[in-house]
Design a protein around this motif. Structure first.
Motif, PDB file in Angstrom:
ATOM      1  N   VAL A 172       0.815  -1.222   0.000  1.00 26.87           N
ATOM      2  CA  VAL A 172       0.000   0.000   0.000  1.00 26.87           C
ATOM      3  C   VAL A 172       0.849   1.273   0.000  1.00 26.87           C
ATOM      4  CG1 VAL A 172      -1.673   1.361   1.330  1.00 26.87           C
ATOM      5  CG2 VAL A 172      -2.064  -1.082   0.936  1.00 26.87           C
ATOM      6  N   PRO A 173       1.852   1.433   0.864  1.00 30.92           N
ATOM      7  CA  PRO A 173       2.645   2.674   0.823  1.00 30.92           C
ATOM      8  C   PRO A 173       3.336   2.885  -0.528  1.00 30.92           C
ATOM      9  CG  PRO A 173       3.035   1.498   2.864  1.00 30.92           C
ATOM     10  CD  PRO A 173       2.261   0.564   1.992  1.00 30.92           C
ATOM     11  N   GLU A 174       3.892   1.811  -1.090  1.00 30.60           N
ATOM     12  CA  GLU A 174       4.549   1.945  -2.391  1.00 30.60           C
ATOM     13  C   GLU A 174       3.550   2.365  -3.455  1.00 30.60           C
ATOM     14  OE1 GLU A 174       7.140  -0.674  -5.643  1.00 30.60           O
ATOM     15  OE2 GLU A 174       6.235  -1.665  -3.906  1.00 30.60           O
ATOM     16  N   LEU A 175       2.371   1.775  -3.443  1.00 25.17           N
ATOM     17  CA  LEU A 175       1.373   2.107  -4.467  1.00 25.17           C
ATOM     18  C   LEU A 175       0.832   3.515  -4.287  1.00 25.17           C
ATOM     19  CD1 LEU A 175      -0.368  -1.362  -4.682  1.00 25.17           C
ATOM     20  CD2 LEU A 175       0.700  -0.132  -6.585  1.00 25.17           C
ATOM     21  N   ARG A 176       0.724   3.976  -3.073  1.00 24.05           N
ATOM     22  CA  ARG A 176       0.317   5.384  -2.881  1.00 24.05           C
ATOM     23  C   ARG A 176       1.364   6.324  -3.485  1.00 24.05           C
ATOM     24  NH1 ARG A 176      -4.281   5.907  -0.327  1.00 24.05           N
ATOM     25  NH2 ARG A 176      -4.912   4.558   1.411  1.00 24.05           N
ATOM     26  N   SER A 177       2.618   5.993  -3.296  1.00 17.76           N
ATOM     27  CA  SER A 177       3.680   6.805  -3.887  1.00 17.76           C
ATOM     28  C   SER A 177       3.632   6.748  -5.415  1.00 17.76           C
ATOM     29  CB  SER A 177       5.034   6.328  -3.377  1.00 17.76           C
ATOM     30  OG  SER A 177       6.088   7.023  -3.989  1.00 17.76           O
ATOM     31  N   LEU A 178       3.415   5.559  -5.961  1.00 16.59           N
ATOM     32  CA  LEU A 178       3.386   5.402  -7.424  1.00 16.59           C
ATOM     33  C   LEU A 178       2.201   6.127  -8.047  1.00 16.59           C
ATOM     34  CD1 LEU A 178       4.446   1.664  -7.664  1.00 16.59           C
ATOM     35  CD2 LEU A 178       5.719   3.614  -8.581  1.00 16.59           C
ATOM     36  N   THR A 179       1.044   6.098  -7.404  1.00 15.92           N
ATOM     37  CA  THR A 179      -0.103   6.820  -7.959  1.00 15.92           C
ATOM     38  C   THR A 179       0.096   8.330  -7.868  1.00 15.92           C
ATOM     39  OG1 THR A 179      -1.256   6.579  -5.827  1.00 15.92           O
ATOM     40  CG2 THR A 179      -1.777   4.976  -7.555  1.00 15.92           C
ATOM     41  N   HIS A 182       2.632   8.964 -10.790  1.00 15.02           N
ATOM     42  CA  HIS A 182       2.066   8.669 -12.121  1.00 15.02           C
ATOM     43  C   HIS A 182       0.540   8.661 -12.014  1.00 15.02           C
ATOM     44  CE1 HIS A 182       6.157   7.460 -13.220  1.00 15.02           C
ATOM     45  NE2 HIS A 182       6.171   6.781 -12.091  1.00 15.02           N
ATOM     46  N   PRO A 183      -0.046   9.825 -11.773  1.00 19.62           N
ATOM     47  CA  PRO A 183      -1.480   9.866 -11.432  1.00 19.62           C
ATOM     48  C   PRO A 183      -2.413   9.415 -12.550  1.00 19.62           C
ATOM     49  CG  PRO A 183      -0.606  12.082 -11.782  1.00 19.62           C
ATOM     50  CD  PRO A 183       0.577  11.162 -11.742  1.00 19.62           C
ATOM     51  N   LEU A 184      -1.970   9.415 -13.790  1.00 20.68           N
ATOM     52  CA  LEU A 184      -2.843   9.008 -14.893  1.00 20.68           C
ATOM     53  C   LEU A 184      -2.598   7.568 -15.339  1.00 20.68           C
ATOM     54  CD1 LEU A 184      -2.790  12.276 -17.038  1.00 20.68           C
ATOM     55  CD2 LEU A 184      -4.437  11.570 -15.292  1.00 20.68           C
ATOM     56  N   ARG A 185      -1.766   6.850 -14.621  1.00 26.59           N
ATOM     57  CA  ARG A 185      -1.484   5.457 -14.961  1.00 26.59           C
ATOM     58  C   ARG A 185      -2.473   4.564 -14.201  1.00 26.59           C
ATOM     59  NH1 ARG A 185       2.991   3.708 -17.717  1.00 26.59           N
ATOM     60  NH2 ARG A 185       3.369   1.438 -17.641  1.00 26.59           N
ATOM     61  N   GLU A 186      -3.490   4.088 -14.899  1.00 21.08           N
ATOM     62  CA  GLU A 186      -4.604   3.416 -14.256  1.00 21.08           C
ATOM     63  C   GLU A 186      -4.188   2.120 -13.567  1.00 21.08           C
ATOM     64  OE1 GLU A 186      -8.410   3.183 -16.226  1.00 21.08           O
ATOM     65  OE2 GLU A 186      -7.864   4.783 -17.613  1.00 21.08           O
ATOM     66  N   ARG A 187      -3.175   1.449 -14.106  1.00 19.14           N
ATOM     67  CA  ARG A 187      -2.795   0.157 -13.537  1.00 19.14           C
ATOM     68  C   ARG A 187      -2.365   0.284 -12.092  1.00 19.14           C
ATOM     69  NH1 ARG A 187      -4.227  -4.880 -13.535  1.00 19.14           N
ATOM     70  NH2 ARG A 187      -2.572  -6.252 -12.810  1.00 19.14           N
ATOM     71  N   PHE A 188      -1.638   1.331 -11.742  1.00 21.92           N
ATOM     72  CA  PHE A 188      -1.212   1.513 -10.354  1.00 21.92           C
ATOM     73  C   PHE A 188      -2.420   1.757  -9.443  1.00 21.92           C
ATOM     74  CE2 PHE A 188       3.157   3.042 -11.949  1.00 21.92           C
ATOM     75  CZ  PHE A 188       3.698   1.789 -11.758  1.00 21.92           C
ATOM     76  N   TRP A 189      -3.407   2.506  -9.937  1.00 21.17           N
ATOM     77  CA  TRP A 189      -4.612   2.739  -9.144  1.00 21.17           C
ATOM     78  C   TRP A 189      -5.368   1.433  -8.929  1.00 21.17           C
ATOM     79  CZ3 TRP A 189      -5.710   7.040  -6.507  1.00 21.17           C
ATOM     80  CH2 TRP A 189      -5.075   8.226  -6.883  1.00 21.17           C
ATOM     81  N   HIS A 190      -5.468   0.629  -9.981  1.00 25.31           N
ATOM     82  CA  HIS A 190      -6.125  -0.673  -9.841  1.00 25.31           C
ATOM     83  C   HIS A 190      -5.425  -1.521  -8.792  1.00 25.31           C
ATOM     84  CE1 HIS A 190      -6.450  -5.007 -10.842  1.00 25.31           C
ATOM     85  NE2 HIS A 190      -7.722  -4.710 -11.021  1.00 25.31           N
ATOM     86  N   GLN A 191      -4.106  -1.558  -8.839  1.00 24.54           N
ATOM     87  CA  GLN A 191      -3.357  -2.352  -7.873  1.00 24.54           C
ATOM     88  C   GLN A 191      -3.537  -1.813  -6.455  1.00 24.54           C
ATOM     89  OE1 GLN A 191       0.411  -1.932  -9.913  1.00 24.54           O
ATOM     90  NE2 GLN A 191       0.369  -4.072 -10.620  1.00 24.54           N
TER      91      GLN A 191
END
Length: 239
Positions: A172-179, A182-191
């Protein structure tokens, strides 16, 4: 043995010791050759990469001079003159990009634990943005985005593997950083939504969906894609 790196600042090492390539145009020439190892890079392409839209009047002669200087730094065996251009002769282990590519191919055919491990090793080869410090608009415009996409695809693959392994809370912390990066990269939001849902953090998963929905609408005038919508439905069904 010489080793070369372009996944970050361009670097050269001989038996582990740095080989200085101080001139910016010389580093650019080396980078252009390393992007196509063991393949001819046409003279016209190299001139464009090194000098952009302001080539010298005697561009071919100027390029020959830089090739000579590069050979002096690397030895005669690496840079070859070929019909129509030049090539750099390397074994797969000598270039970080080649090693990265080999590891990602191996990972794609592996189970989740091996896939996570191989991709972690592959991503550790990145020392910063690809071709960092190379003052070549053509390379920065075309090659840097291509290489960054390869890196992000590998990150997505590694996270998918870790999700399969049940590492939801740790991600979760890594994915919050990635979103955020890269806020328009939908795959990270899905993950991120998937990880939050599997952690039982339903409200946060729904908030993530609202955030990406608003971003896509404001920035692109688009609705979330099918993968995000399916994850949203799964979150609602889990309530």
């Amino acid at each position: 043995m010489f080793e070369f790196g372009i996944l970050g600042p361009v670097e050269v090492r001989a038996d582990g010791a740095p080989v200085p390539i101080s001139a910016a145009k010389l580093r650019t020439l080396l980078a252009a050759l390393l992007l196509r190892p063991n393949h001819t890079v046409p003279t016209t392409t190299l001139i464009e990469h090194v000098w952009g839209d302001q080539p010298p009047q005697r561009g071919v002669a100027a390029l020959q001079n830089y090739v000579m200087r590069l050979r002096q730094a690397l030895g005669e065996s690496h840079i070859r003159t070929t019909p129509g251009g030049y090539s750099i002769s390397l074994s797969p282990s000598q270039l970080d990009l080649t090693r990265f590519s080999r590891l990602t191919v191996e990972a794609a055919a592996a189970g989740p634990a091996a896939r996570s491990r191989l991709l972690t090793v592959a991503l550790e080869l990145w020392r910063g943005p690809a071709l960092e410090g190379i003052p070549s608009p053509p390379l920065q415009r075309t090659e840097v985005p291509r290489l960054e996409e390869l890196r992000l695809n590998a990150v997505e693959m590694r996270i998918d593997a870790d999700l399969e392994l049940g590492r939801h809370a740790a991600l979760v912390p890594e994915l919050r950083s990635l979103t955020a990066q890269h806020p328009l990269r939908e795959r990270f939001w899905h993950q991120l939504m998937l990880a939050l849902r599997r952690c039982g953090r339903r409200a946060e998963a729904l908030a993530a969906y609202r955030s990406v929905s608003e971003l896509l609408c404001e920035e692109l005038g688009l609705d979330p894609g099918p993968e995000l919508r399916e994850q949203f439905a799964a979150i609602l069904q889990a309530s």
